[in-house]
Design a protein around this motif. Structure first.
Motif, mmCIF file in Angstrom:
data_model
loop_
_atom_site.group_PDB
_atom_site.id
_atom_site.type_symbol
_atom_site.label_atom_id
_atom_site.label_comp_id
_atom_site.label_asym_id
_atom_site.label_seq_id
_atom_site.Cartn_x
_atom_site.Cartn_y
_atom_site.Cartn_z
ATOM 1 N N ARG A 150 -12.540 17.557 6.944
ATOM 2 C CA ARG A 150 -11.909 16.267 7.213
ATOM 3 C C ARG A 150 -12.952 15.228 7.632
ATOM 4 N N THR A 151 -13.910 15.649 8.438
ATOM 5 C CA THR A 151 -14.968 14.732 8.871
ATOM 6 C C THR A 151 -15.793 14.244 7.694
ATOM 7 N N LEU A 152 -16.172 15.172 6.808
ATOM 8 C CA LEU A 152 -16.970 14.794 5.648
ATOM 9 C C LEU A 152 -16.178 13.891 4.704
ATOM 10 N N ALA A 153 -14.876 14.174 4.553
ATOM 11 C CA ALA A 153 -14.042 13.328 3.687
ATOM 12 C C ALA A 153 -13.913 11.926 4.264
ATOM 13 N N ALA A 154 -13.705 11.836 5.583
ATOM 14 C CA ALA A 154 -13.586 10.526 6.224
ATOM 15 C C ALA A 154 -14.886 9.747 6.124
ATOM 16 N N GLY A 175 -4.637 15.097 -6.718
ATOM 17 C CA GLY A 175 -4.779 16.532 -6.903
ATOM 18 C C GLY A 175 -3.618 17.111 -7.698
ATOM 19 N N PHE A 176 -3.916 18.049 -8.589
ATOM 20 C CA PHE A 176 -2.871 18.716 -9.373
ATOM 21 C C PHE A 176 -3.359 20.111 -9.725
ATOM 22 N N SER A 177 -2.430 21.017 -9.953
ATOM 23 C CA SER A 177 -2.808 22.406 -10.211
ATOM 24 C C SER A 177 -2.858 22.724 -11.700
ATOM 25 N N TRP A 178 -1.989 22.100 -12.489
ATOM 26 C CA TRP A 178 -1.969 22.370 -13.927
ATOM 27 C C TRP A 178 -1.096 21.327 -14.620
ATOM 28 N N LEU A 179 -1.447 20.926 -15.792
ATOM 29 C CA LEU A 179 -0.648 20.090 -16.686
ATOM 30 C C LEU A 179 0.076 18.944 -15.978
ATOM 31 N N LEU A 180 -0.582 17.828 -15.855
ATOM 32 C CA LEU A 180 0.103 16.640 -15.356
ATOM 33 C C LEU A 180 1.297 16.335 -16.256
ATOM 34 N N PRO A 181 2.440 15.987 -15.676
ATOM 35 C CA PRO A 181 3.628 15.710 -16.506
ATOM 36 C C PRO A 181 3.404 14.499 -17.396
ATOM 37 N N ASP A 182 3.829 14.634 -18.645
ATOM 38 C CA ASP A 182 3.674 13.523 -19.589
ATOM 39 C C ASP A 182 5.049 13.036 -20.048
ATOM 40 N N PRO A 183 5.165 11.740 -20.378
ATOM 41 C CA PRO A 183 4.123 10.705 -20.350
ATOM 42 C C PRO A 183 4.009 9.996 -18.992
ATOM 43 N N VAL A 193 -8.282 15.518 -9.745
ATOM 44 C CA VAL A 193 -8.908 16.671 -9.103
ATOM 45 C C VAL A 193 -8.038 17.903 -9.377
ATOM 46 N N ARG A 194 -8.524 18.813 -10.229
ATOM 47 C CA ARG A 194 -7.799 20.040 -10.519
ATOM 48 C C ARG A 194 -8.068 21.041 -9.410
ATOM 49 N N CYS A 195 -7.020 21.561 -8.780
ATOM 50 C CA CYS A 195 -7.178 22.502 -7.671
ATOM 51 C C CYS A 195 -6.078 23.556 -7.751
ATOM 52 N N ASP A 196 -6.381 24.760 -7.280
ATOM 53 C CA ASP A 196 -5.414 25.852 -7.339
ATOM 54 C C ASP A 196 -4.196 25.579 -6.468
ATOM 55 N N ASN A 197 -4.418 24.959 -5.311
ATOM 56 C CA ASN A 197 -3.314 24.643 -4.402
ATOM 57 C C ASN A 197 -3.480 23.217 -3.900
ATOM 58 N N PRO A 198 -2.833 22.239 -4.542
ATOM 59 C CA PRO A 198 -3.011 20.835 -4.158
ATOM 60 C C PRO A 198 -2.646 20.545 -2.703
ATOM 61 N N LEU A 199 -1.677 21.259 -2.143
ATOM 62 C CA LEU A 199 -1.294 21.012 -0.757
ATOM 63 C C LEU A 199 -2.403 21.422 0.212
ATOM 64 N N ARG A 229 -6.893 19.395 3.701
ATOM 65 C CA ARG A 229 -8.322 19.273 3.994
ATOM 66 C C ARG A 229 -8.857 17.877 3.699
ATOM 67 N N GLN A 230 -7.968 16.995 3.208
ATOM 68 C CA GLN A 230 -8.343 15.641 2.809
ATOM 69 C C GLN A 230 -9.356 15.638 1.677
ATOM 70 N N ALA A 231 -9.301 16.669 0.833
ATOM 71 C CA ALA A 231 -10.113 16.687 -0.370
ATOM 72 C C ALA A 231 -9.465 15.859 -1.474
ATOM 73 N N VAL A 232 -8.165 15.579 -1.342
ATOM 74 C CA VAL A 232 -7.463 14.652 -2.229
ATOM 75 C C VAL A 232 -6.628 13.724 -1.360
ATOM 76 N N ASP A 233 -6.228 12.584 -1.929
ATOM 77 C CA ASP A 233 -5.448 11.600 -1.190
ATOM 78 C C ASP A 233 -3.957 11.737 -1.423
ATOM 79 N N VAL A 234 -3.587 12.233 -2.581
ATOM 80 C CA VAL A 234 -2.190 12.454 -2.920
ATOM 81 C C VAL A 234 -2.148 13.651 -3.854
ATOM 82 N N ALA A 235 -1.099 14.464 -3.742
ATOM 83 C CA ALA A 235 -1.011 15.700 -4.520
ATOM 84 C C ALA A 235 0.275 15.715 -5.326
ATOM 85 N N LEU A 236 0.167 16.092 -6.591
ATOM 86 C CA LEU A 236 1.351 16.300 -7.406
ATOM 87 C C LEU A 236 1.832 17.725 -7.166
#
Length: 314
Positions: free
Chosen positions: A81-85, A102-110, A130-136, A141-148
């Motif tokens: 969190r410190t490094l992200a800030a 952040g998203f784990s797989w296949l962003l919904p289209d369109p 940002v593709r991640c196994d667990n967006p939450l 960890r504040q590695a993403v700002d919003v998660a799908l």
């Protein structure tokens, strides 16, 4: 930037935090040194300095590798969190505007294409995917700002969600010729018995492959014990996909997968009576990204839902 350490100890600098985070993430001094472009002895000294300054052991080192201590695991959360800030502060000072989705797989289209294009056009900012196994987890960890987030599993109290729309579920299983024995892998019946559709109420007959990190369908979908009797657990989308293709069980997935996944070993089927799978955006009100930028993205996301709905109805 330096923080005073305990009496008689050297101060803690950002390089110490970056070094520790890299080793903790990689679970390897060798790989972390390669990532940071420094020598392994220099990295080991930096981490040792951090532990000495704190007066605690953060990492357990053995011939089997590197593991976090309980204290190290807790400390890592605050370090990330410190490094992200710090990175967000630098970006703001340089007038760089980026929102990390952040998203784990296949962003919904369109929807994704409309939402991202509208946000970038109206704000001049950029969306970093940002593709991640667990967006939450990455959101925490504040590695993403919003998660799908897909599915209906609960989120932490500190997290807020915005519902976008619902996806329909379909079933997917290995083609008989892919498994080599001509039998239906998820029930053990002849492949012809599968038919052209499955019923949600027959779940007790299935062996269900579950993505425990970000899957939409799992034991939590049958709160009264009416679900599958057998489960095969996987830790991310790729493991889930290949486990289904290998004939280890049945997969249940939003229908976007049928349009977007082209795997020769898989067959998709309608799933009668299945509840829809919600799509949400999750965010933390205390995110390091400017609240106005986050609000603009949420607005663009909801407007994109309306646009897509009207287009589908036209």
């Amino acid at each position: 930037m330096t923080w005073p350490g305990p009496a008689g100890a050297s101060g803690i600098e950002l390089r110490h935090l970056r070094a520790f985070a890299a080793v903790a993430r990689r679970r390897s001094f060798t790989q972390a040194a390669e990532e940071l472009l420094i020598t392994q002895p220099a990295l080991s000294r930096t981490v040792a300095q951090l532990e000495a300054a704190l007066g605690v052991r953060l990492l357990d080192r053995s011939s089997r590798g590197v593991a976090l201590t309980d204290t190290g695991a807790e400390f890592l959360i605050h370090v990330e969190r410190t490094l992200a800030a710090f990175s967000a502060a630098l970006a703001a000072a340089r007038h760089e505007s980026t929102l990390r989705l952040g998203f784990s797989w296949l962003l919904p289209d369109p929807w994704a294409q409309h939402a991202i294009a509208r946000f970038e056009r109206e704000t001049g900012a950029q969306v970093e995917l940002v593709r991640c196994d667990n967006p939450l987890d990455d959101l925490d960890r504040q590695a993403v700002d919003v998660a799908l987030v897909r599915g209906s599993r609960p989120v932490k109290a500190a997290v807020r969600t915005v519902h976008l729309y619902d996806e329909q579920r379909v079933a997917v299983h290995a083609r008989p010729e892919a498994t080599g024995d001509g039998r239906d892998a998820f029930r053990g019946h002849p492949a012809e018995a599968v038919g052209d559709a499955l019923r949600w109420r027959d779940a007790h007959e299935w062996t269900l492959v579950v993505n425990t990190a970000s899957g939409t369908t799992g034991p939590w979908c049958w709160p009264h014990g009416d679900g599958p009797r057998r489960f095969v657990e996987t830790a991310n989308f790729d493991e889930w996909l290949e486990s289904v293709a290998a004939g280890r069980g049945l997969g249940i997935v939003p229908d976007v997968a049928e349009r977007r996944i082209h795997h020769p070993a898989l067959r998709f089927l309608p799933l009668d009576g299945a509840p829809p799978s919600p799509i949400r955006l999750a965010y933390r009100p205390d995110t390091g990204t400017g609240s106005m930028l986050l609000r603009r993205f949420l607005d663009a996301a909801l407007e994109a839902v309306v646009t897509c709905t009207h287009a589908a109805e036209a």
